[in-house]
Design a protein around this motif. Structure first.
Motif, PDB file in Angstrom:
ATOM      1  N   ALA A   1      -0.695 -32.787 -18.242  1.00  0.00           N
ATOM      2  CA  ALA A   1      -1.480 -33.739 -17.453  1.00  0.00           C
ATOM      3  C   ALA A   1      -2.915 -33.819 -17.970  1.00  0.00           C
ATOM      4  O   ALA A   1      -3.504 -34.909 -18.065  1.00  0.00           O
ATOM      5  CB  ALA A   1      -1.466 -33.320 -15.986  1.00  0.00           C
ATOM      6  N   PHE A   2      -3.491 -32.664 -18.319  1.00  0.00           N
ATOM      7  CA  PHE A   2      -4.859 -32.639 -18.836  1.00  0.00           C
ATOM      8  C   PHE A   2      -4.933 -33.379 -20.172  1.00  0.00           C
ATOM      9  O   PHE A   2      -5.862 -34.146 -20.424  1.00  0.00           O
ATOM     10  CB  PHE A   2      -5.324 -31.197 -19.002  1.00  0.00           C
ATOM     11  CG  PHE A   2      -6.728 -31.069 -19.515  1.00  0.00           C
ATOM     12  CD1 PHE A   2      -7.813 -31.104 -18.643  1.00  0.00           C
ATOM     13  CD2 PHE A   2      -6.980 -30.909 -20.871  1.00  0.00           C
ATOM     14  CE1 PHE A   2      -9.117 -30.990 -19.117  1.00  0.00           C
ATOM     15  CE2 PHE A   2      -8.275 -30.802 -21.345  1.00  0.00           C
ATOM     16  CZ  PHE A   2      -9.349 -30.843 -20.468  1.00  0.00           C
ATOM     17  N   ASN A   3      -3.945 -33.158 -21.027  1.00  0.00           N
ATOM     18  CA  ASN A   3      -3.925 -33.798 -22.341  1.00  0.00           C
ATOM     19  C   ASN A   3      -3.826 -35.319 -22.221  1.00  0.00           C
ATOM     20  O   ASN A   3      -4.455 -36.057 -22.987  1.00  0.00           O
ATOM     21  CB  ASN A   3      -2.756 -33.242 -23.159  1.00  0.00           C
ATOM     22  CG  ASN A   3      -2.666 -33.878 -24.532  1.00  0.00           C
ATOM     23  OD1 ASN A   3      -1.741 -34.619 -24.823  1.00  0.00           O
ATOM     24  ND2 ASN A   3      -3.624 -33.588 -25.387  1.00  0.00           N
ATOM     25  N   LYS A   4      -3.033 -35.792 -21.274  1.00  0.00           N
ATOM     26  CA  LYS A   4      -2.912 -37.243 -21.081  1.00  0.00           C
ATOM     27  C   LYS A   4      -4.215 -37.841 -20.577  1.00  0.00           C
ATOM     28  O   LYS A   4      -4.597 -38.947 -20.959  1.00  0.00           O
ATOM     29  CB  LYS A   4      -1.782 -37.539 -20.088  1.00  0.00           C
ATOM     30  CG  LYS A   4      -0.397 -37.287 -20.652  1.00  0.00           C
ATOM     31  CD  LYS A   4       0.676 -37.494 -19.593  1.00  0.00           C
ATOM     32  CE  LYS A   4       2.057 -37.157 -20.155  1.00  0.00           C
ATOM     33  NZ  LYS A   4       3.117 -37.269 -19.108  1.00  0.00           N
ATOM     34  N   ALA A   5      -4.912 -37.103 -19.721  1.00  0.00           N
ATOM     35  CA  ALA A   5      -6.181 -37.593 -19.179  1.00  0.00           C
ATOM     36  C   ALA A   5      -7.325 -37.476 -20.180  1.00  0.00           C
ATOM     37  O   ALA A   5      -8.248 -38.300 -20.175  1.00  0.00           O
ATOM     38  CB  ALA A   5      -6.532 -36.834 -17.904  1.00  0.00           C
TER      39      ALA A   5
END
Length: 362
Positions: free
Chosen positions: A178-182
């Protein structure tokens, strides 16, 4: 920071050389001992730092309001040697030649008349002064990283590097995804270990953030609740308990148990519950997380894990603890003093959002 470095080295040189300490050392700034470039040649950039339009201050007399002089490149080479443990590894870390690192390290020692490392045929070892300086350079280059991170994140896209520690893939992979996508501009690295090790590495600033399961957290850490999970047991499919839904704690007094290594929160939580009931477990094997399942399948006894970590396997059966509510909690943690760094703050925000969604689903 430059004041601290200059004072520390000057004090050490004064103890070593007494009245023979160089005049520039006593002045608190210096020129003439520059950094070296990638080819090992001395650069004039550092030596020119000690002059301005008003000329060079005489040796032995500090200029009013002058910043203390310390060659940043020489400190970088020293720090790389301290981190990597050898000249060769430091050169690789800095992407420069071996002679460059050697020359810069010798210039730093010569300028202050001190010994920072002791060379051996296979490696280098920090002296007592070197260890003290290393403590300071860790702070210095952490601040340098923050400066770079601030400049990288000044635009609309968050950029930089984030070193993450976690106790298990389950607890951290979805969060990292999720962090990588954001924030696709942030480069991620992941260390997996038990909670005690992750927290130690976080405090030593070897990683930036972590997901841990410790019930007692260090006061230097800023922590946010991340998830909660039940402690469960599991046995081999031919074990007498294999057909049962669960067991009571008292039954564990006579059972052979496979436990995680010390430092595991799952193990600590179960041991505390057993101790409260006066039950002394019979441990047949202590093994790291990855080895527990194979140890159970091999016949060592009943293993422990959490319900979210248990992987269904035709060879094993999960068992609930029927007469006690035993659970672990996972926390997202970072150093309290670094929680406002933008990449760290973004990670903690993502973790908090994960916890809120999980709480709503329960």
């Amino acid at each position: 920071m430059a004041d601290v470095l200059s004072d520390a080295l000057a004090a050490a040189a004064a103890r070593t050389d007494g009245p023979q300490a160089p005049a520039l050392l006593k002045a608190g700034y210096g020129g003439g001992t520059g950094a070296t470039g990638a080819n090992g040649a001395e650069s004039t950039a550092d030596s020119s730092d000690s002059s301005d339009s008003g000329g060079t201050a005489p040796a032995g007399a500090a200029r009013p309001n002058a910043l203390p002089y310390v060659s940043f490149n020489q400190l970088r080479s020293f720090h790389a040697v301290a981190v990597a443990g050898s000249i060769t590894a430091a050169a690789t870390l800095l992407h420069v030649s071996q002679p460059t690192v050697t020359i810069q390290l010798r210039q730093l020692e010569a300028h202050y008349g001190v010994e920072l490392v002791r060379r051996t045929p296979r490696s280098v070892r920090l002296t007592e002064l070197g260890e003290s300086l290393f403590t300071i350079t860790k702070q210095l280059f952490a601040l340098e990283g923050e400066a770079v991170e601030l400049l990288n994140s000044a635009g609309s896209t968050l950029r930089g590097r984030l070193r993450v520690g976690g106790v298990a893939p389950y607890f951290v992979m979805r969060l990292l995804s999720a962090f990588n996508k954001a924030h696709p501009g942030v480069t991620l690295s992941l260390l997996l270990d038990n909670s005690a090790t992750v927290m130690r590495r976080l405090i030593e600033q070897e990683i930036d953030v972590g997901i841990v399961g410790q019930t007692t957290l260090d006061s230097r850490l800023h922590a946010l609740p991340y998830s909660r999970q039940d402690v469960v047991l599991f046995c081999r499919d031919d074990h007498p308990w294999a057909g049962r839904e669960g067991v009571e704690l008292a039954e564990l007094a006579d059972a052979a148990l496979v436990l995680r290594e010390k430092g595991s929160t799952c193990r600590l939580t179960l041991e505390q519950a057993l101790q409260e009931r006066g039950i002394v477990p019979r441990v047949t094997l202590e093994v790291c997380r990855e080895g527990v399942r194979e140890a159970v399948v091999s016949g060592f006894g009943v293993g422990i894990t959490t319900d979210v970590e248990y992987v269904p396997d035709r060879r094993t059966r999960m068992l609930r603890i029927l007469d006690a509510e035993i659970f672990t909690e996972a926390f997202a943690v970072c150093l309290r003093e670094r929680r406002t760094v933008s990449v760290t703050r973004a990670f903690m925000t993502t973790a908090e959002e994960f916890f809120d969604r999980g709480r709503q689903c329960r």
